[in-house]
Scaffold this motif. Structure first.
Motif, PDB file in Angstrom:
ATOM      1  N   HIS A   1     -61.116 -16.110-115.126  1.00  0.00           N
ATOM      2  CA  HIS A   1     -60.884 -17.443-114.763  1.00  0.00           C
ATOM      3  C   HIS A   1     -61.328 -17.501-113.924  1.00  0.00           C
ATOM      4  CE1 HIS A   1     -57.827 -20.292-115.705  1.00  0.00           C
ATOM      5  NE2 HIS A   1     -57.673 -19.489-114.281  1.00  0.00           N
ATOM      6  N   GLU A   2     -61.531 -16.889-112.398  1.00  0.00           N
ATOM      7  CA  GLU A   2     -61.945 -17.319-110.556  1.00  0.00           C
ATOM      8  C   GLU A   2     -63.690 -17.906-111.701  1.00  0.00           C
ATOM      9  OE1 GLU A   2     -60.088 -14.244-108.321  1.00  0.00           O
ATOM     10  OE2 GLU A   2     -61.861 -15.165-107.490  1.00  0.00           O
TER      11      GLU A   2
ATOM     12  N   HIS B   1     -49.379 -25.721-112.312  1.00  0.00           N
ATOM     13  CA  HIS B   1     -50.916 -25.317-112.914  1.00  0.00           C
ATOM     14  C   HIS B   1     -50.584 -25.058-114.139  1.00  0.00           C
ATOM     15  CE1 HIS B   1     -54.855 -23.710-111.997  1.00  0.00           C
ATOM     16  NE2 HIS B   1     -54.048 -23.046-113.111  1.00  0.00           N
TER      17      HIS B   1
ATOM     18  N   THR C   1     -50.212 -16.721-103.684  1.00  0.00           N
ATOM     19  CA  THR C   1     -49.997 -15.334-103.925  1.00  0.00           C
ATOM     20  C   THR C   1     -50.232 -14.031-103.315  1.00  0.00           C
ATOM     21  OG1 THR C   1     -50.313 -15.511-106.329  1.00  0.00           O
ATOM     22  CG2 THR C   1     -50.968 -13.398-105.846  1.00  0.00           C
TER      23      THR C   1
ATOM     24  N   HIS D   1     -58.164 -12.397-115.062  1.00  0.00           N
ATOM     25  CA  HIS D   1     -57.972 -13.189-113.959  1.00  0.00           C
ATOM     26  C   HIS D   1     -59.300 -13.516-113.061  1.00  0.00           C
ATOM     27  CE1 HIS D   1     -56.902 -13.632-109.544  1.00  0.00           C
ATOM     28  NE2 HIS D   1     -56.610 -14.785-110.080  1.00  0.00           N
TER      29      HIS D   1
ATOM     30  N   GLY E   1     -53.908 -24.244-109.089  1.00  0.00           N
ATOM     31  CA  GLY E   1     -54.861 -23.120-108.949  1.00  0.00           C
ATOM     32  C   GLY E   1     -55.090 -22.638-107.197  1.00  0.00           C
TER      33      GLY E   1
END
Ligand code: HEM
Ligand code: HEM
Length: 175
Positions: free
Chosen positions: A137-138, A47, A34, A134, A27
């Protein structure tokens, strides 16, 4: 009375640890790619596979847990209650973290890119700025790290300070 977790619960416990380490590194390198605007479809796939495996194993684990049962708690002290709370948190993170990853994909340009197989459509630097999943998720990755550290400190305390053999419960054994 049961003294150990079932062997399949033990197997999934340690397999999950290995997959989490892999998913974490994968990740991180995906996010770096990215930022450099050169992420690849296969970067997403590996991932997603590592993280997706964690999700499937967690579903299987909760099913086996209800079928096989668990060893009786070793005590009822405040610390034992804390450990139980930490286990609940761990299960919650093992579920929410991969799901937030899947939602990140379907609510961003990554979904279109993966469906069409066109890597040029993948989010580039800043491409996830408006994607709430996102952020989640982080954030869940950080929660995971903190809760696992507490969990491992507890295991170390049982192993080296209390010396009560708790670790045996989560190790494989012959029938
Ligand atoms: C449960 C295990 C998982 C762990 C430990 C994990 C870990 C990570 C980490 C550390 C990042 C980088 C965050 C950042 O610094 O921006 C990340 C990003 C990401 N993950 Fe996961 N993840 C997991 C599961 C999944 C799953 C199942 C999917 C989707 C199927 C997924 C999709 C993504 C996506 C789309 C990103 C954004 C990549 C980017 O910023 O370029 N993750 N993950
Ligand atoms: C070096 C790392 C680890 C060690 C030494 C360790 C050790 C242990 C031990 C000894 C137990 C049994 C506790 C008891 O009998 O009451 C346990 C249970 C558990 N561990 Fe870990 N663990 C580690 C990593 C992890 C990780 C990474 C996760 C998930 C993110 C995790 C999730 C759990 C859960 C959910 C339980 C409770 C099982 C249940 O009752 O269903 N562990 N761990």
């Amino acid at each position: 009375m049961m003294k150990h977790y079932s062997n399949r619960m033990v197997l999934i416990h340690w397999l999950t640890l290995a997959l989490l380490v892999a998913a974490w590194f994968l990740g991180d390198s995906l996010a770096e790619a990215t930022d450099d605007s050169n992420a690849t479809i296969s970067g997403y796939l590996v991932h997603g596979l590592a993280g997706g495996a964690v999700f499937l194993l967690t579903v299987a684990r909760l099913f086996f847990r209800s079928k096989d049962g668990v060893p009786a708690p070793i005590g009822d002290s405040p610390m034992d209650k804390l450990a139980k709370g930490v286990h609940h948190l761990l299960y919650t993170v093992l579920f929410v973290l991969p799901v937030s990853g899947m939602i990140t994909i379907v609510t961003s340009d990554a979904g279109k890119a993966l469906l069409s197989g066109d890597a040029s459509l993948l989010p580039k630097d800043g491409g996830y700025d408006e994607v709430f999943a996102h952020e989640a998720h982080e954030f869940m990755v950080n929660v995971l790290i903190v809760v696992v550290v507490v969990h491992v400190l507890g295991a170390l305390k049982h192993q080296f300070i209390m010396k009560d053999g708790l670790m045996e419960r989560m190790l494989p054994r012959r029938k």
